[in-house]
Scaffold this motif. Structure first.
Motif, PDB file in Angstrom:
ATOM      1  N   LEU A   1     -42.015  21.210 -65.414  1.00  0.00           N
ATOM      2  CA  LEU A   1     -40.711  21.558 -65.971  1.00  0.00           C
ATOM      3  C   LEU A   1     -39.948  22.491 -65.037  1.00  0.00           C
ATOM      4  CD1 LEU A   1     -38.704  21.370 -68.291  1.00  0.00           C
ATOM      5  CD2 LEU A   1     -39.903  23.263 -69.409  1.00  0.00           C
ATOM      6  N   ASP A   2     -40.642  23.476 -64.464  1.00  0.00           N
ATOM      7  CA  ASP A   2     -40.004  24.382 -63.503  1.00  0.00           C
ATOM      8  C   ASP A   2     -39.411  23.599 -62.337  1.00  0.00           C
ATOM      9  OD1 ASP A   2     -40.661  26.588 -64.991  1.00  0.00           O
ATOM     10  OD2 ASP A   2     -42.320  27.236 -63.708  1.00  0.00           O
ATOM     11  N   SER A   3     -40.178  22.654 -61.822  1.00  0.00           N
ATOM     12  CA  SER A   3     -39.727  21.857 -60.680  1.00  0.00           C
ATOM     13  C   SER A   3     -38.507  21.013 -61.040  1.00  0.00           C
ATOM     14  CB  SER A   3     -40.876  20.960 -60.202  1.00  0.00           C
ATOM     15  OG  SER A   3     -40.466  20.120 -59.164  1.00  0.00           O
ATOM     16  N   ILE A   4     -38.532  20.426 -62.228  1.00  0.00           N
ATOM     17  CA  ILE A   4     -37.401  19.609 -62.669  1.00  0.00           C
ATOM     18  C   ILE A   4     -36.142  20.460 -62.800  1.00  0.00           C
ATOM     19  CG2 ILE A   4     -36.479  18.285 -64.621  1.00  0.00           C
ATOM     20  CD1 ILE A   4     -39.381  17.295 -65.102  1.00  0.00           C
ATOM     21  N   LEU A   5     -36.264  21.626 -63.413  1.00  0.00           N
ATOM     22  CA  LEU A   5     -35.099  22.492 -63.605  1.00  0.00           C
ATOM     23  C   LEU A   5     -34.539  22.965 -62.263  1.00  0.00           C
ATOM     24  CD1 LEU A   5     -36.258  24.615 -66.681  1.00  0.00           C
ATOM     25  CD2 LEU A   5     -34.515  22.819 -66.637  1.00  0.00           C
ATOM     26  N   GLN A   6     -35.421  23.236 -61.311  1.00  0.00           N
ATOM     27  CA  GLN A   6     -34.961  23.679 -59.989  1.00  0.00           C
ATOM     28  C   GLN A   6     -34.175  22.588 -59.265  1.00  0.00           C
ATOM     29  OE1 GLN A   6     -38.472  25.053 -57.965  1.00  0.00           O
ATOM     30  NE2 GLN A   6     -38.747  26.809 -59.330  1.00  0.00           N
TER      31      GLN A   6
ATOM     32  N   ASN B   1     -47.851  21.390 -76.625  1.00  0.00           N
ATOM     33  CA  ASN B   1     -48.728  20.799 -75.608  1.00  0.00           C
ATOM     34  C   ASN B   1     -47.978  19.600 -75.051  1.00  0.00           C
ATOM     35  OD1 ASN B   1     -50.744  19.794 -73.993  1.00  0.00           O
ATOM     36  ND2 ASN B   1     -52.249  19.520 -75.624  1.00  0.00           N
ATOM     37  N   ILE B   2     -47.067  19.859 -74.138  1.00  0.00           N
ATOM     38  CA  ILE B   2     -46.111  18.841 -73.704  1.00  0.00           C
ATOM     39  C   ILE B   2     -46.814  17.574 -73.243  1.00  0.00           C
ATOM     40  CG2 ILE B   2     -44.325  18.296 -72.002  1.00  0.00           C
ATOM     41  CD1 ILE B   2     -43.379  21.160 -72.179  1.00  0.00           C
ATOM     42  N   GLU B   3     -46.424  16.455 -73.837  1.00  0.00           N
ATOM     43  CA  GLU B   3     -47.026  15.159 -73.551  1.00  0.00           C
ATOM     44  C   GLU B   3     -46.208  14.354 -72.554  1.00  0.00           C
ATOM     45  OE1 GLU B   3     -47.229  13.470 -77.447  1.00  0.00           O
ATOM     46  OE2 GLU B   3     -48.267  15.231 -78.263  1.00  0.00           O
ATOM     47  N   ALA B   4     -44.903  14.593 -72.518  1.00  0.00           N
ATOM     48  CA  ALA B   4     -44.025  13.880 -71.596  1.00  0.00           C
ATOM     49  C   ALA B   4     -42.706  14.626 -71.495  1.00  0.00           C
ATOM     50  CB  ALA B   4     -43.779  12.454 -72.064  1.00  0.00           C
ATOM     51  N   ILE B   5     -42.024  14.431 -70.354  1.00  0.00           N
ATOM     52  CA  ILE B   5     -40.701  15.009 -70.153  1.00  0.00           C
ATOM     53  C   ILE B   5     -39.775  13.876 -69.739  1.00  0.00           C
ATOM     54  CG2 ILE B   5     -39.321  16.653 -68.834  1.00  0.00           C
ATOM     55  CD1 ILE B   5     -41.875  18.290 -68.370  1.00  0.00           C
ATOM     56  N   ASP B   6     -38.682  13.702 -70.497  1.00  0.00           N
ATOM     57  CA  ASP B   6     -37.733  12.622 -70.233  1.00  0.00           C
ATOM     58  C   ASP B   6     -36.365  13.199 -69.890  1.00  0.00           C
ATOM     59  OD1 ASP B   6     -39.452  10.384 -70.756  1.00  0.00           O
ATOM     60  OD2 ASP B   6     -39.336  10.908 -72.875  1.00  0.00           O
ATOM     61  N   ILE B   7     -35.751  12.656 -68.859  1.00  0.00           N
ATOM     62  CA  ILE B   7     -34.430  13.087 -68.428  1.00  0.00           C
ATOM     63  C   ILE B   7     -33.412  12.006 -68.791  1.00  0.00           C
ATOM     64  CG2 ILE B   7     -32.990  13.759 -66.475  1.00  0.00           C
ATOM     65  CD1 ILE B   7     -35.509  14.707 -65.058  1.00  0.00           C
ATOM     66  N   TYR B   8     -32.320  12.419 -69.442  1.00  0.00           N
ATOM     67  CA  TYR B   8     -31.265  11.509 -69.851  1.00  0.00           C
ATOM     68  C   TYR B   8     -29.947  11.901 -69.188  1.00  0.00           C
ATOM     69  CZ  TYR B   8     -34.418   9.899 -73.553  1.00  0.00           C
ATOM     70  OH  TYR B   8     -35.481   9.379 -74.246  1.00  0.00           O
ATOM     71  N   SER B   9     -29.142  10.900 -68.870  1.00  0.00           N
ATOM     72  CA  SER B   9     -27.809  11.149 -68.338  1.00  0.00           C
ATOM     73  C   SER B   9     -26.865  11.525 -69.480  1.00  0.00           C
ATOM     74  CB  SER B   9     -27.284   9.902 -67.615  1.00  0.00           C
ATOM     75  OG  SER B   9     -27.172   8.820 -68.528  1.00  0.00           O
ATOM     76  N   SER B  10     -25.641  11.889 -69.149  1.00  0.00           N
ATOM     77  CA  SER B  10     -24.684  12.292 -70.187  1.00  0.00           C
ATOM     78  C   SER B  10     -24.293  11.135 -71.103  1.00  0.00           C
ATOM     79  CB  SER B  10     -23.426  12.882 -69.538  1.00  0.00           C
ATOM     80  OG  SER B  10     -22.846  11.947 -68.639  1.00  0.00           O
TER      81      SER B  10
ATOM     82  N   HIS C   1     -26.562   9.137 -72.310  1.00  0.00           N
ATOM     83  CA  HIS C   1     -27.796   8.921 -73.079  1.00  0.00           C
ATOM     84  C   HIS C   1     -28.686   7.824 -72.498  1.00  0.00           C
ATOM     85  CE1 HIS C   1     -25.742  11.449 -75.929  1.00  0.00           C
ATOM     86  NE2 HIS C   1     -24.768  10.573 -76.027  1.00  0.00           N
ATOM     87  N   ARG C   2     -28.570   7.599 -71.212  1.00  0.00           N
ATOM     88  CA  ARG C   2     -29.418   6.634 -70.535  1.00  0.00           C
ATOM     89  C   ARG C   2     -30.643   7.352 -69.969  1.00  0.00           C
ATOM     90  NH1 ARG C   2     -29.336   5.473 -65.186  1.00  0.00           N
ATOM     91  NH2 ARG C   2     -27.370   6.639 -65.029  1.00  0.00           N
ATOM     92  N   LEU C   3     -31.838   6.790 -70.223  1.00  0.00           N
ATOM     93  CA  LEU C   3     -33.063   7.381 -69.688  1.00  0.00           C
ATOM     94  C   LEU C   3     -33.063   7.240 -68.170  1.00  0.00           C
ATOM     95  CD1 LEU C   3     -35.861   8.670 -70.139  1.00  0.00           C
ATOM     96  CD2 LEU C   3     -36.791   6.353 -70.364  1.00  0.00           C
ATOM     97  N   VAL C   4     -33.095   8.356 -67.496  1.00  0.00           N
ATOM     98  CA  VAL C   4     -33.042   8.377 -66.031  1.00  0.00           C
ATOM     99  C   VAL C   4     -34.432   8.455 -65.429  1.00  0.00           C
ATOM    100  CG1 VAL C   4     -32.207   9.666 -64.015  1.00  0.00           C
ATOM    101  CG2 VAL C   4     -30.758   9.438 -66.055  1.00  0.00           C
ATOM    102  N   HIS C   5     -35.303   9.264 -66.044  1.00  0.00           N
ATOM    103  CA  HIS C   5     -36.644   9.428 -65.486  1.00  0.00           C
ATOM    104  C   HIS C   5     -37.601   9.855 -66.588  1.00  0.00           C
ATOM    105  CE1 HIS C   5     -39.817  10.116 -62.612  1.00  0.00           C
ATOM    106  NE2 HIS C   5     -39.008   9.822 -61.610  1.00  0.00           N
ATOM    107  N   HIS C   6     -38.798   9.287 -66.544  1.00  0.00           N
ATOM    108  CA  HIS C   6     -39.878   9.643 -67.480  1.00  0.00           C
ATOM    109  C   HIS C   6     -41.017  10.259 -66.679  1.00  0.00           C
ATOM    110  CE1 HIS C   6     -42.874   9.309 -70.690  1.00  0.00           C
ATOM    111  NE2 HIS C   6     -43.672   8.753 -69.804  1.00  0.00           N
ATOM    112  N   TYR C   7     -41.406  11.473 -67.048  1.00  0.00           N
ATOM    113  CA  TYR C   7     -42.512  12.153 -66.379  1.00  0.00           C
ATOM    114  C   TYR C   7     -43.696  12.266 -67.338  1.00  0.00           C
ATOM    115  CZ  TYR C   7     -39.189  13.819 -62.827  1.00  0.00           C
ATOM    116  OH  TYR C   7     -38.254  13.906 -61.825  1.00  0.00           O
ATOM    117  N   PRO C   8     -44.781  11.538 -67.105  1.00  0.00           N
ATOM    118  CA  PRO C   8     -45.992  11.737 -67.912  1.00  0.00           C
ATOM    119  C   PRO C   8     -46.680  13.033 -67.483  1.00  0.00           C
ATOM    120  CG  PRO C   8     -46.433  10.157 -66.190  1.00  0.00           C
ATOM    121  CD  PRO C   8     -44.965  10.486 -66.086  1.00  0.00           C
TER     122      PRO C   8
END
Length: 345
Positions: free
Chosen positions: A153-158, A272-281, A283-290
């Motif tokens: 999550l830190d890496s994604i936010l950076q 206990n985070i299972e996945a992190i998903d990034i969406y565009s403005s 609402h399109r799924l841009v990236h899924h991080y397991p």
């Protein structure tokens, strides 16, 4: 490792011997974790499960026997008197943490203290100050701060995939009013210290220590005087906003959402985070991080504590004392708004 082997092994990089103080549900999970770590090549040379202590010798012996610990003690003092114990994991109710962490530190033991670290910020400062003065490790065992998902999550936010982060929300609720400790005011019961601390830590991992301009919080109280459900809004000086909700009487989606100028991030299960998903403005799924597979999830806090001990540190970089005290101070402020006081206050 046998007692004789430990006594003869004075290497600074020898495995850290770990004892579990308490024999309840969380203690069982930690005992299971330590047993698995002792069989895992990644951790075998880092930690060694060693002892369990409980006020009930029968419970201590059962837990120690189930997970092949070398020692079982029917009193906490016996554990403190054992010179082979390096690190004590404290797995008792919140109300006992300050007293037991203090006793362990004064006995020369490093401590990993289950969340919530203490009942209030005053106790947290006293315990962490003592650890620093004695040159011993003292860390809060809030597992979400140590997991690989936190570094992810830190890496994604950076990398700012959603532009400028302006708001975030977190919720964590479980129906647990059937557990006596959850409704007992003297034990620090209520939603806040049990599950609310995770929602607030999620916001803290997003926004860090930047200053707040306003805190608005409310709670629905349980008949025993503890908080049944609560909702908090944090307004930061730069205009960012965080919202946290927790409850001990309902179930919820346990989600954490981070909102930015160009999209949003959804974290599945902030406990206990299972996945992190990034969406565009739009609402399109841009990236899924397991998230990587883990033993139990508790291994990361144990490994961090052992590594800090080897490095001669009094705190873990994943959850430094300043963060623990800041979160405890924030929860003190919330309780003051609700009119909730523990006997220890």
């Amino acid at each position: 490792m046998s007692t004789q082997e430990h006594q003869a092994d004075s290497r600074p990089d020898r495995p850290v011997t770990v004892a579990v103080l308490g024999a309840g549900r969380i203690a069982l999970h930690m005992a299971d974790t330590l047993a698995q770590m002792s069989q895992d090549p990644r951790y075998q040379q880092l930690v060694t499960p060693y002892a369990v202590a409980s006020r009930s010798l029968d419970r201590a012996q059962k837990l120690a026997g189930d997970f092949h610990f070398a020692r079982a003690y029917g009193s906490y003092q016996e554990l403190l008197d054992d010179p082979l114990v390096d690190l004590v994991y404290i797995a008792t109710p919140h109300s006992l943490h300050a007293e037991q962490a203090t006793a362990c530190l004064k006995a020369g033991k490093h401590v990993l203290v289950e969340k919530a670290f203490t009942l209030n910020a005053r106790q947290a400062r006293e315990v962490t100050d003592l650890a620093r003065n004695l040159g011993l490790l003292c860390a809060e065992a809030i597992w979400t701060r140590y997991m690989p998902s936190r570094q992810l999550l830190d890496s994604i936010l950076q990398s700012a995939p959603i532009g400028q982060v302006r708001a975030a929300s977190a919720s964590l609720c479980y129906p647990t009013t059937h557990k006596p400790r959850m409704t007992d005011l003297s034990l620090g019961g209520g939603a806040l210290l049990d599950v609310g601390v995770y929602a607030l830590n999620f916001l803290d991992m997003v926004f860090g220590s930047k200053p707040l301009s306003r805190i608005v919080s409310t709670a629905a109280m349980y008949p025993t005087g503890v908080d049944e459900s609560n909702a908090t809004t944090l307004i930061y000086e730069d205009g960012s906003l965080g919202q946290a909700v927790s409850s001990m009487s309902v179930a919820c989606d346990r989600s954490g959402t981070i909102w930015g100028s160009q999209g949003y991030i959804v974290c599945t299960n902030i406990n206990n985070i299972e996945a992190i998903d990034i969406y565009s403005s739009d609402h399109r799924l841009v990236h899924h991080y397991p998230v990587p597979e883990q033993l139990t999830g508790y291994e990361y806090e144990v490994a961090a504590a052992a590594q800090a001990i080897r490095a001669g540190q009094s705190e873990c970089p994943q959850m430094p004392h300043a963060d623990t005290v800041r979160l405890m101070s924030l929860m003190d402020t919330l309780r003051a708004q609700w009119g909730l006081r523990y006997p220890a206050d």
